[in-house]
Scaffold this active site. Structure first.
Site, PDB file in Angstrom:
ATOM      1  N   CYS A 131       0.868  -1.186   0.000  1.00 57.77           N
ATOM      2  CA  CYS A 131       0.000   0.000   0.000  1.00 57.77           C
ATOM      3  C   CYS A 131       0.903   1.234   0.000  1.00 57.77           C
ATOM      4  O   CYS A 131       1.712   1.425   0.912  1.00 57.77           O
ATOM      5  CB  CYS A 131      -0.906  -0.031   1.222  1.00 57.77           C
ATOM      6  SG  CYS A 131      -2.035   1.361   1.281  1.00 57.77           S
ATOM      7  N   CYS A 138      -2.842  14.854   3.448  1.00 56.11           N
ATOM      8  CA  CYS A 138      -3.880  14.923   2.417  1.00 56.11           C
ATOM      9  C   CYS A 138      -4.746  16.148   2.671  1.00 56.11           C
ATOM     10  O   CYS A 138      -5.009  16.494   3.817  1.00 56.11           O
ATOM     11  CB  CYS A 138      -4.743  13.671   2.442  1.00 56.11           C
ATOM     12  SG  CYS A 138      -5.969  13.617   1.105  1.00 56.11           S
ATOM     13  N   CYS A 142     -11.545  14.019   4.616  1.00 54.67           N
ATOM     14  CA  CYS A 142     -12.635  13.081   4.907  1.00 54.67           C
ATOM     15  C   CYS A 142     -12.740  12.905   6.428  1.00 54.67           C
ATOM     16  O   CYS A 142     -11.721  12.809   7.126  1.00 54.67           O
ATOM     17  CB  CYS A 142     -12.382  11.741   4.231  1.00 54.67           C
ATOM     18  SG  CYS A 142     -12.213  11.907   2.439  1.00 54.67           S
ATOM     19  N   CYS A 145     -10.986   9.793   8.318  1.00 56.88           N
ATOM     20  CA  CYS A 145      -9.632   9.402   7.908  1.00 56.88           C
ATOM     21  C   CYS A 145      -8.571  10.125   8.725  1.00 56.88           C
ATOM     22  O   CYS A 145      -8.604  11.349   8.864  1.00 56.88           O
ATOM     23  CB  CYS A 145      -9.439   9.719   6.426  1.00 56.88           C
ATOM     24  SG  CYS A 145      -7.763   9.404   5.845  1.00 56.88           S
ATOM     25  N   CYS A 361      -4.661   0.977   5.484  1.00 53.62           N
ATOM     26  CA  CYS A 361      -4.375   1.974   4.471  1.00 53.62           C
ATOM     27  C   CYS A 361      -5.239   3.185   4.738  1.00 53.62           C
ATOM     28  O   CYS A 361      -6.397   3.075   5.098  1.00 53.62           O
ATOM     29  CB  CYS A 361      -4.704   1.416   3.097  1.00 53.62           C
ATOM     30  SG  CYS A 361      -3.654   0.065   2.625  1.00 53.62           S
TER      31      CYS A 361
HETATM   32  N1  SAH Z   1      -7.135   9.289  -0.999  1.00 54.39           N
HETATM   33  C1  SAH Z   1      -7.516   8.133  -1.717  1.00 54.39           C
HETATM   34  C2  SAH Z   1      -6.610   6.954  -1.458  1.00 54.39           C
HETATM   35  C3  SAH Z   1      -6.143   6.758  -0.028  1.00 54.39           C
HETATM   36  S1  SAH Z   1      -7.367   6.353   1.198  1.00 54.39           S
HETATM   37  C4  SAH Z   1      -8.947   7.758  -1.397  1.00 54.39           C
HETATM   38  O1  SAH Z   1      -9.499   8.299  -0.468  1.00 54.39           O
HETATM   39  O2  SAH Z   1      -9.498   6.947  -2.116  1.00 54.39           O
HETATM   40  C5  SAH Z   1      -7.610   4.627   0.928  1.00 54.39           C
HETATM   41  C6  SAH Z   1      -8.905   4.077   1.498  1.00 54.39           C
HETATM   42  O3  SAH Z   1      -8.877   4.044   2.938  1.00 54.39           O
HETATM   43  C7  SAH Z   1     -10.130   4.896   1.110  1.00 54.39           C
HETATM   44  O4  SAH Z   1     -11.078   4.070   0.489  1.00 54.39           O
HETATM   45  C8  SAH Z   1     -10.644   5.414   2.430  1.00 54.39           C
HETATM   46  O5  SAH Z   1     -12.040   5.542   2.369  1.00 54.39           O
HETATM   47  C9  SAH Z   1     -10.159   4.360   3.418  1.00 54.39           C
HETATM   48  N2  SAH Z   1     -10.078   4.821   4.800  1.00 54.39           N
HETATM   49  C10 SAH Z   1      -9.696   6.022   5.241  1.00 54.39           C
HETATM   50  N3  SAH Z   1      -9.785   6.078   6.582  1.00 54.39           N
HETATM   51  C11 SAH Z   1     -10.223   4.876   7.003  1.00 54.39           C
HETATM   52  C12 SAH Z   1     -10.522   4.306   8.286  1.00 54.39           C
HETATM   53  N4  SAH Z   1     -10.380   5.006   9.409  1.00 54.39           N
HETATM   54  N5  SAH Z   1     -10.966   3.027   8.330  1.00 54.39           N
HETATM   55  C13 SAH Z   1     -11.115   2.320   7.190  1.00 54.39           C
HETATM   56  N6  SAH Z   1     -10.843   2.790   5.969  1.00 54.39           N
HETATM   57  C14 SAH Z   1     -10.414   4.062   5.863  1.00 54.39           C
HETATM   58 FE1  SF4 Z   2      -7.412  11.899   1.758  1.00 54.51          FE
HETATM   59 FE2  SF4 Z   2      -8.057  10.128   3.636  1.00 54.51          FE
HETATM   60 FE3  SF4 Z   2      -9.967  11.223   2.174  1.00 54.51          FE
HETATM   61 FE4  SF4 Z   2      -8.306   9.470   1.041  1.00 54.51          FE
HETATM   62  S1  SF4 Z   2      -9.771   9.029   2.662  1.00 54.51           S
HETATM   63  S2  SF4 Z   2      -8.956  11.451   0.198  1.00 54.51           S
HETATM   64  S3  SF4 Z   2      -6.397   9.948   2.158  1.00 54.51           S
HETATM   65  S4  SF4 Z   2      -8.618  12.319   3.597  1.00 54.51           S
END
Ligand code: SAH
Ligand code: SF4
Length: 374
Positions: A131, A138, A142, A145, A361
């Site tokens: 990964c 970032c 979100c 995250c 990830c």
């Molecule tokens: N920024 C991109 C790629 C990195 S995040 C994106 O958001 O797609 C990769 C994945 O991890 C995303 O699908 C996101 O929804 C998930 N993710 C983020 N925080 C998480 C958490 N606390 N538990 C489980 N999955 C999470």
């Molecule tokens: Fe950025 Fe986390 Fe949202 Fe992916 S899930 S776009 S890493 S803030």
């Protein structure tokens, strides 16, 4: 090309290396040798480039060139075999890269065989998924995250993206010809907000490291114009979209970027997206207890993605400090999955990996200050 600061060779294309060879009045096959040493042989310092004359190695050094692989700053090993690396770059910034032996490279349920040969080597894994991060932090913000809590520090260069993979492959003594190595660009950062460097890295991985693009998946939060650009790329990984909510109101709440690129615009771009033979889109859906995990939400997802060749990966929230959501029960996760499968949508539950080391990830270095295991 200053003398005081190193110029990193990692990340340079064969054309750029040829320009350096020209400048040093060396024949162009030297560029090919350097390219091979950097990406296929994974040499980590100029001294290892023995096909080059000692004189040329010295010349490169004197001109300020260095290989530029990231340094392993910390390494956490989970009880389930997952290894989480904190990798540092020349300026001291660092990202996380996760090694998942027998990992779920988004290929769950693809029915592909996996031989026993590598097990005989005693390493205990036949295939693995790495990964990879695309930015330090970032900007997307979100709500669930941990990377979002860091904010955006900076983009990674193509060399820094490729460097993560090279460092981990070397540390794990992996052989890309023999082992089944998958890459998921699902670490820190939004790859489609660092699009050019990300795509350059993909090219170097395919041509230099020799990992096929069909073994790579990139995940985006839904940067619509880049999804369209990505569809037009001649060489590209598979595409995953972090959906995470089935309607505008809910998605705006958990992924504020929805205000800029609405679900409608996102779905319109995905319906236009040119899928290859047998290729499917992947939708990722992080389940948040009592927020987006009801069977009624699953029905909305079914309506939303109807007609698309797609599968859904369900991920129960990996909880963490400062994350104002809870993980749903297994029964809720299974009920959600069954609703999708009942409607003919392939849906998989992604196993949480390395939960004891916060290795999920997208859930990255924020926690290093908080937990240190191993
Ligand atoms: N920024 C991109 C790629 C990195 S995040 C994106 O958001 O797609 C990769 C994945 O991890 C995303 O699908 C996101 O929804 C998930 N993710 C983020 N925080 C998480 C958490 N606390 N538990 C489980 N999955 C999470
Ligand atoms: Fe950025 Fe986390 Fe949202 Fe992916 S899930 S776009 S890493 S803030």
């Amino acid at each position: 090309m200053s003398q005081s600061q190193n110029t990193e060779l990692l990340g340079l294309s064969i054309q750029e290396l040829t320009a350096i060879a020209d400048k040093l009045e060396e024949p162009s096959y030297r560029a090919r040798q350097i390219f091979d040493g950097l990406y296929r042989q994974r040499w980590q310092s100029l001294e290892q480039f023995t096909p080059l004359s000692l004189d040329l190695r010295r010349k490169l050094q004197d001109e300020g060139y260095a290989v530029g692989v990231p340094r392993i700053e910390k390494k956490f090993v989970s009880t389930d075999g997952t290894v989480r690396y904190l990798l540092a770059f020349a300026d001291g910034q660092s990202v996380e890269t996760v090694w998942m032996p027998e990992g779920d490279g988004g290929e769950a349920g693809d029915g592909s065989p996996s031989g026993d040969e590598e097990l005989e080597s005693g390493r205990g894994w036949r295939r693995a998924t790495i990964c990879v991060s695309s930015q330090v932090g970032c900007a997307v913000d979100c709500a669930f995250c941990m990377t979002a809590r860091l904010g955006l520090k900076r983009n990674l260069s193509a060399g820094e993206i490729v460097g993560q993979i090279l460092t981990v492959l070397s540390d794990q003594q992996a052989d890309v010809q023999r082992d089944r190595i998958n890459l998921v660009f699902m670490g820190q950062g939004e790859p489609f907000l660092n699009y050019d460097n990300f795509m350059k890295a993909v090219g170097l991985l395919v041509e230099g490291v020799k990992i096929a693009e069909s073994r790579m998946t990139v995940s985006t939060s839904g940067i619509v114009p880049r999804i369209t650009d990505f569809g037009a790329e001649p060489v590209r990984p598979k595409l995953a979209i972090s959906l995470n909510a089935p309607n505008e109101a809910l998605r705006t709440q958990v992924m504020p970027i929805t205000k800029k690129w609405t679900i409608e615009k996102l779905m319109a771009a995905l319906r236009e997206f040119p899928l290859r033979n047998r290729e499917r889109l992947t939708f990722e859906y992080v389940l948040l207890a009592g927020v987006n995990d009801d069977v009624s939400h699953a029905r909305e997802v079914i309506e939303l993605i109807r007609g698309l060749r797609a599968k859904v990966n369900l991920i129960a929230l990996n909880p963490g400090p400062d994350i104002p959501f809870a993980t749903p029960s297994e029964a809720r996760v299974t009920a959600f999955q069954h609703a999708l499968v009942g409607a003919g949508i392939p849906a998989f539950i992604r196993r949480p990996r390395g939960r004891d080391i916060y290795a999920a990830c997208g859930q990255l270095k924020h926690t290093t200050e908080l937990v240190q295991i191993g």
